[in-house]
Scaffold this motif. Structure first.
Motif, PDB file in Angstrom:
ATOM      1  N   THR A  98      64.885 -20.106  27.546  1.00  0.00           N
ATOM      2  CA  THR A  98      64.542 -19.906  28.964  1.00  0.00           C
ATOM      3  C   THR A  98      64.038 -21.178  29.607  1.00  0.00           C
ATOM      4  O   THR A  98      63.743 -21.208  30.796  1.00  0.00           O
ATOM      5  CB  THR A  98      63.419 -18.852  29.161  1.00  0.00           C
ATOM      6  OG1 THR A  98      62.598 -18.841  28.026  1.00  0.00           O
ATOM      7  CG2 THR A  98      63.982 -17.491  29.372  1.00  0.00           C
ATOM      8  N   GLU A 147      53.199 -24.453  22.426  1.00  0.00           N
ATOM      9  CA  GLU A 147      53.566 -23.554  23.524  1.00  0.00           C
ATOM     10  C   GLU A 147      52.426 -22.571  23.821  1.00  0.00           C
ATOM     11  O   GLU A 147      52.013 -22.391  24.970  1.00  0.00           O
ATOM     12  CB  GLU A 147      54.853 -22.807  23.169  1.00  0.00           C
ATOM     13  CG  GLU A 147      55.310 -21.901  24.283  1.00  0.00           C
ATOM     14  CD  GLU A 147      56.661 -21.226  24.013  1.00  0.00           C
ATOM     15  OE1 GLU A 147      57.560 -21.857  23.429  1.00  0.00           O
ATOM     16  OE2 GLU A 147      56.800 -20.060  24.402  1.00  0.00           O
ATOM     17  N   THR A 148      51.905 -21.946  22.763  1.00  0.00           N
ATOM     18  CA  THR A 148      50.819 -20.970  22.941  1.00  0.00           C
ATOM     19  C   THR A 148      49.588 -21.634  23.551  1.00  0.00           C
ATOM     20  O   THR A 148      48.973 -21.104  24.475  1.00  0.00           O
ATOM     21  CB  THR A 148      50.445 -20.356  21.578  1.00  0.00           C
ATOM     22  OG1 THR A 148      51.655 -19.996  20.913  1.00  0.00           O
ATOM     23  CG2 THR A 148      49.584 -19.130  21.734  1.00  0.00           C
ATOM     24  N   LYS A 151      50.079 -22.503  27.265  1.00  0.00           N
ATOM     25  CA  LYS A 151      50.040 -21.315  28.119  1.00  0.00           C
ATOM     26  C   LYS A 151      48.590 -20.922  28.404  1.00  0.00           C
ATOM     27  O   LYS A 151      48.230 -20.592  29.531  1.00  0.00           O
ATOM     28  CB  LYS A 151      50.802 -20.160  27.466  1.00  0.00           C
ATOM     29  CG  LYS A 151      52.305 -20.318  27.609  1.00  0.00           C
ATOM     30  CD  LYS A 151      53.074 -19.194  26.955  1.00  0.00           C
ATOM     31  CE  LYS A 151      54.555 -19.347  27.275  1.00  0.00           C
ATOM     32  NZ  LYS A 151      55.385 -18.378  26.579  1.00  0.00           N
ATOM     33  N   TYR A 158      53.862 -17.568  31.744  1.00  0.00           N
ATOM     34  CA  TYR A 158      55.313 -17.632  31.958  1.00  0.00           C
ATOM     35  C   TYR A 158      55.818 -19.074  32.022  1.00  0.00           C
ATOM     36  O   TYR A 158      56.966 -19.300  32.362  1.00  0.00           O
ATOM     37  CB  TYR A 158      55.703 -16.871  33.229  1.00  0.00           C
ATOM     38  CG  TYR A 158      55.813 -15.371  33.017  1.00  0.00           C
ATOM     39  CD1 TYR A 158      57.056 -14.775  32.841  1.00  0.00           C
ATOM     40  CD2 TYR A 158      54.695 -14.566  32.973  1.00  0.00           C
ATOM     41  CE1 TYR A 158      57.169 -13.407  32.644  1.00  0.00           C
ATOM     42  CE2 TYR A 158      54.800 -13.193  32.781  1.00  0.00           C
ATOM     43  CZ  TYR A 158      56.036 -12.618  32.621  1.00  0.00           C
ATOM     44  OH  TYR A 158      56.152 -11.271  32.428  1.00  0.00           O
ATOM     45  N   ARG A 160      57.308 -22.508  30.488  1.00  0.00           N
ATOM     46  CA  ARG A 160      58.224 -22.732  29.359  1.00  0.00           C
ATOM     47  C   ARG A 160      57.975 -24.112  28.793  1.00  0.00           C
ATOM     48  O   ARG A 160      57.688 -25.057  29.542  1.00  0.00           O
ATOM     49  CB  ARG A 160      59.671 -22.597  29.822  1.00  0.00           C
ATOM     50  CG  ARG A 160      59.960 -21.277  30.520  1.00  0.00           C
ATOM     51  CD  ARG A 160      59.783 -20.088  29.612  1.00  0.00           C
ATOM     52  NE  ARG A 160      59.937 -18.830  30.347  1.00  0.00           N
ATOM     53  CZ  ARG A 160      59.773 -17.635  29.797  1.00  0.00           C
ATOM     54  NH1 ARG A 160      59.447 -17.520  28.515  1.00  0.00           N
ATOM     55  NH2 ARG A 160      59.923 -16.546  30.516  1.00  0.00           N
ATOM     56  N   GLN A 181      59.766 -21.208  21.289  1.00  0.00           N
ATOM     57  CA  GLN A 181      59.383 -20.806  19.929  1.00  0.00           C
ATOM     58  C   GLN A 181      60.470 -20.950  18.861  1.00  0.00           C
ATOM     59  O   GLN A 181      60.205 -21.416  17.768  1.00  0.00           O
ATOM     60  CB  GLN A 181      58.907 -19.342  19.908  1.00  0.00           C
ATOM     61  CG  GLN A 181      57.794 -19.014  20.890  1.00  0.00           C
ATOM     62  CD  GLN A 181      56.410 -19.211  20.320  1.00  0.00           C
ATOM     63  OE1 GLN A 181      56.222 -19.217  19.114  1.00  0.00           O
ATOM     64  NE2 GLN A 181      55.428 -19.397  21.186  1.00  0.00           N
ATOM     65  N   GLY A 206      58.561 -23.093  37.356  1.00  0.00           N
ATOM     66  CA  GLY A 206      59.417 -23.193  38.538  1.00  0.00           C
ATOM     67  C   GLY A 206      59.392 -21.911  39.332  1.00  0.00           C
ATOM     68  O   GLY A 206      59.502 -20.823  38.763  1.00  0.00           O
TER      69      GLY A 206
END
Lengths: 613, 168
Positions: A98, A147-148, A151, A158, A160, A181, A206
């Motif tokens: 995504t 990533e975690t 966020k 949401y 990425r 991930q 975005g």
């Protein structure tokens, strides 16, 4: 602009300055997007013979005109492009998930990253606001954890993220860039390029609209492709997945086993698609916009590795399984999971371990070299231990962390004869000795040994051509497949969806026009595919690659297939290769040395690229 | 007023949902003629641990908390369908309804800066477009009674399957 965001983001990590420029319409039409656009920006923003791990080597992130739209598999792709530290030529790898969707909504078709940051940073693209943020606390952390953490930190669940792991930080030439991930821009060592810039991650949010030129026609096409994706063309991917190739290749005696010493794996039944799906696959998940969902998440349910989860495809399963002689699924999944943890290309890691096993069995390694590891074929514990050591560049892992070509240089003693690589990139799981059209495609592939530059193995395996014969005419077949794949990777649609296009160029031209409003004929789109191929060749030529690099590993040319069956005794001889190369270059309009001729460059509108370089 | 038993809403089956977000595209295209998940009335969430996904949207609650929370009386519930009606002139984007909703179904529109919510595609003769588009048939328009019936059917299916396996 429709389809395209119409903007390009430039990020200079040395000065910390960023700016945006308009995407010229002519550039968009000429190279479409994705790898085409990425190669254009790389070539026009770099100097010849640049050191791939130096600040002067740009890293380009590019998406296509379909990213962010509803077109199934098209809405989600992105590509990284640079000069490869593994091959010395063009580096490109496409990934899905995504991340690409979000970048389009943030309003960029490409991000051109130059220079090198003094300290570890991550790039935060929040619509129009661009920031380089401190990443000291993320250094050494796995891509999934990055990533975690981001966020939580940014406070948006949401966003990425695409990130490198420890391997990228340590500039392992087989390091990749992982997004969402489980997905990876895997091949050609792009993670090392990112690591060399002290860039740990790219996070994107975005919120802008993505609009297409002919919305009603576009959505009608989407609906049509939804139906096609429920049919036979996507059946394999919807059910057992790519791992089915294992049984097919084994049946044809073209399943590389024990570092290509064999082409048939006796224990294939223990690790085939049925075993994987019945015993391990817990979820099949989808990338954004996809209507055929194929991502098989395999989890280990009991034993030492209980709870380990990794996405399993044919290539990572093959690399750690048959190629290392291993038939223990738990260890194969564990090794694949470790690759995601460290951020490494599983195909290259597995192949490098297989190479070490081969060296060991041929007595090329000393006791001290091995540090207590016993890398014989079939030792499942060794694939796990060695993957860890490669990820950390620890002990013997230091020798292996830059792939087989560098490992062979370090080990010496004719070990290069055992290194299964082309241009420095490790082979994937297709025995080229008995898939001869595939052998030509692998030899000429601009990013090195790979089935994903043409997908040509299908014609060999399905029997469209005589797979054991090197024949004139194979050049044309390879060219046609390459041109399609160049467009697939530039529009960015998923290669797994190729079968859902009835007539590739016709369908894709209609799709491109519906999205962008730029009318193209199927012939013009085919020519764009040809243009992107030539652009890649121009990069490789500028960086010093030529016909001598369009070759095959020694084993493919000198060590005949050992196993009983139709393929027994097969090799691709030097003469056969030369004949196929000549045939291919001629069809392509390239010189005998594999370089596009002036006439061809003019025809493709590429003279200015050749002049500048 | 439509009785609670007859009130329809969109439900996602987490066993079937693969997280493709096609519903988000369908929703934003239907309502705004653009592709933009941020404008979708249904949103997909994926758990990174189990890799399970589910799509969430308005459940047309009885005595909806969002309506009760609005200090400006901008929200009301349709007597006919149970959907939440937003008075765009009254809403000032304070976000109390967002805070009140347990399902994350109330959202702030990026451009109008007022809230928006699933309207079951009331002007579309073929009903909610997310349901129509879902490639996995994970979305259905249901009432709570039908959900309970489905759960019971699934329970006995499971029971009988297990039974058959024992008999083998």
């Amino acid at each position: 602009m429709f389809g395209y965001a119409g903007r390009v983001l430039y990020v200079d990590l040395t000065t910390g300055k960023t700016r945006t420029e308009k995407l010229p319409q002519e550039t968009a039409k000429s190279v479409i997007g994705g790898i085409g656009l990425g190669m254009h920006f790389w070539l026009t923003n770099s100097k010849a013979k640049v050191d791939p791990l130096s600040p002067e080597n740009p890293l380009v992130l590019a998406i296509g005109p379909l990213s962010g739209t509803m077109f199934p598999t098209g809405g989600n792709g992105h590509a990284f492009i640079s000069k490869s530290p593994l091959t010395g030529g063009v580096a490109e790898a496409v990934s899905h998930g995504t991340f690409g969707t979000e970048l389009k909504r943030a309003g960029y078709d490409a991000v051109i990253i130059t220079g090198k940051s003094k300290k570890p940073v991550y790039l935060w693209i929040d619509d129009d606001n661009i920031a380089l943020k401190d990443a000291a606390h993320l250094w050494g952390v796995s891509p999934a954890e990055v990533e975690t953490t981001l966020k939580d930190e940014i406070g948006d669940y949401y966003i990425r993220v695409a990130a490198i792991g420890l391997a990228g930080e340590k500039q392992s030439r087989i390091a990749n860039i992982i997004n969402d991930q489980t997905r990876a821009a895997g091949r050609t060592g792009l993670g090392a390029v990112m690591g060399s810039k002290n860039l740990k991650a790219i996070a994107v949010r975005g919120t802008h609209d993505v609009a297409v030129a002919k919305p009603d026609l576009f959505v009608e096409m989407v609906q049509d492709f939804h139906e096609r994706m429920k049919g036979p063309a996507a059946q394999k991917h919807r059910t057992l997945g790519t791992v089915q190739n294992l049984t097919i290749n084994n049946t044809l005696t073209c399943l590389p086993t024990n570092n290509f010493n064999n082409s048939y794996f006796l224990d294939a039944g223990k690790i085939n698609a049925d075993v994987l799906n019945e015993g391990y696959v817990t979820r099949i998940i989808a990338c954004n916009s996809c209507a055929m969902r194929c991502e098989h998440e395999a989890a280990i349910k009991e034993g030492t590795f209980k709870g380990t989860m990794a996405r399993m495809e044919y290539d990572n399963l093959w690399a750690f399984g048959p190629n290392c002689g291993v038939a223990n699924m738990n260890y194969i999944i564990k090794a694949a999971e470790r690759c995601n943890y460290y951020g490494m290309d599983a195909t290259s890691v597995g192949s490098t371990i297989a190479f070490l096993m081969d060296c060991h069995e041929k007595g090329l390694l000393s006791h001290e070299d091995l540090e207590g590891v016993d890398p014989h074929f079939g030792n499942e514990k060794a694939i796990y231990t060695l993957t860890d050591k490669i990820g950390k560049r620890e002990g013997i892992g230091e020798k292996l962390a830059d792939g087989v070509k560098v490992a062979a240089e370090k080990i010496g003693k004719n070990s290069a004869e055992l290194a299964m690589q082309i241009k420095g990139l490790e082979l994937s799981g297709y025995d080229l000795r008995c898939l001869k059209t595939t052998a030509l495609a692998a030899a000429v592939s601009f990013r090195g040994a790979d089935h994903n530059r043409s997908g040509i193995y299908a014609v060999d395996i399905r029997g469209t051509v005589d797979r054991l014969k090197a024949e004139k005419g194979s050049g044309k077949i390879v060219k046609d497949h390459e041109d399609i794949y160049n467009i697939i990777d530039s529009l960015i649609v998923c290669k797994n969806a190729k079968g859902t296009f009835d007539e590739e160029f016709a369908d894709m031209a209609k799709l491109y026009a519906a999205a962008t409003g730029f009318e193209v004929t199927p012939q013009e789109l085919r020519q764009a595919g040809e243009r992107i191929q030539a652009l890649a060749k121009l990069i490789n030529k500028r960086e010093g690659l030529s016909r001598k690099d369009d070759t095959l590993p020694p084993k493919i040319m000198n060590q005949p297939v050992a196993d009983d069956g139709a393929a027994k005794g097969a090799v691709v001889t030097k003469d056969e290769l030369d004949m196929m190369l000549d045939d291919y270059y001629e069809v392509r309009g390239y010189s005998k040395d594999g370089v596009p001729t002036d006439a061809k460059l003019k025809e493709l509108g590429l003279e200015k690229y050749a002049k500048e370089n | 007023m439509v009785s609670l038993h007859n009130r329809k809403f969109i439900s996602a089956d987490s066993d079937k949902c693969v997280g493709c977000q096609v519903c988000e595209y369908a929703c934003s295209f239907t309502h705004d003629k653009v592709f933009n998940a941020v404008k979708s009335r249904i949103r997909v969430v994926r758990s990174n641990q189990s890799m399970k996904s589910i799509a969430l949207t308005c459940r047309k609650c009885q005595e909806p908390a969002c309506v009760a929370a609005c200090p400006r009386d901008a929200l009301s519930q349709s007597l006919e369908t149970g959907t939440i009606i937003i008075d765009q002139d009254q809403c000032n984007g304070c976000g109390w309804c967002i805070e009140a909703c347990n399902y994350g179904a109330m959202m702030m529109h990026p451009e109008s800066k007022t809230v928006y919510v699933c309207d079951l595609c009331q002007y579309r003769p073929d009903g909610p477009q997310c349901v129509k588009w879902c490639p996995e048939e994970a979305l259905t328009v249901v009432t709570s009674d039908v959900l309970a019936q489905k759960a019971r059917l699934n329970a006995i299916k499971k029971l009988f399957q297990e039974h058959e396996e024992l008999e083998k």
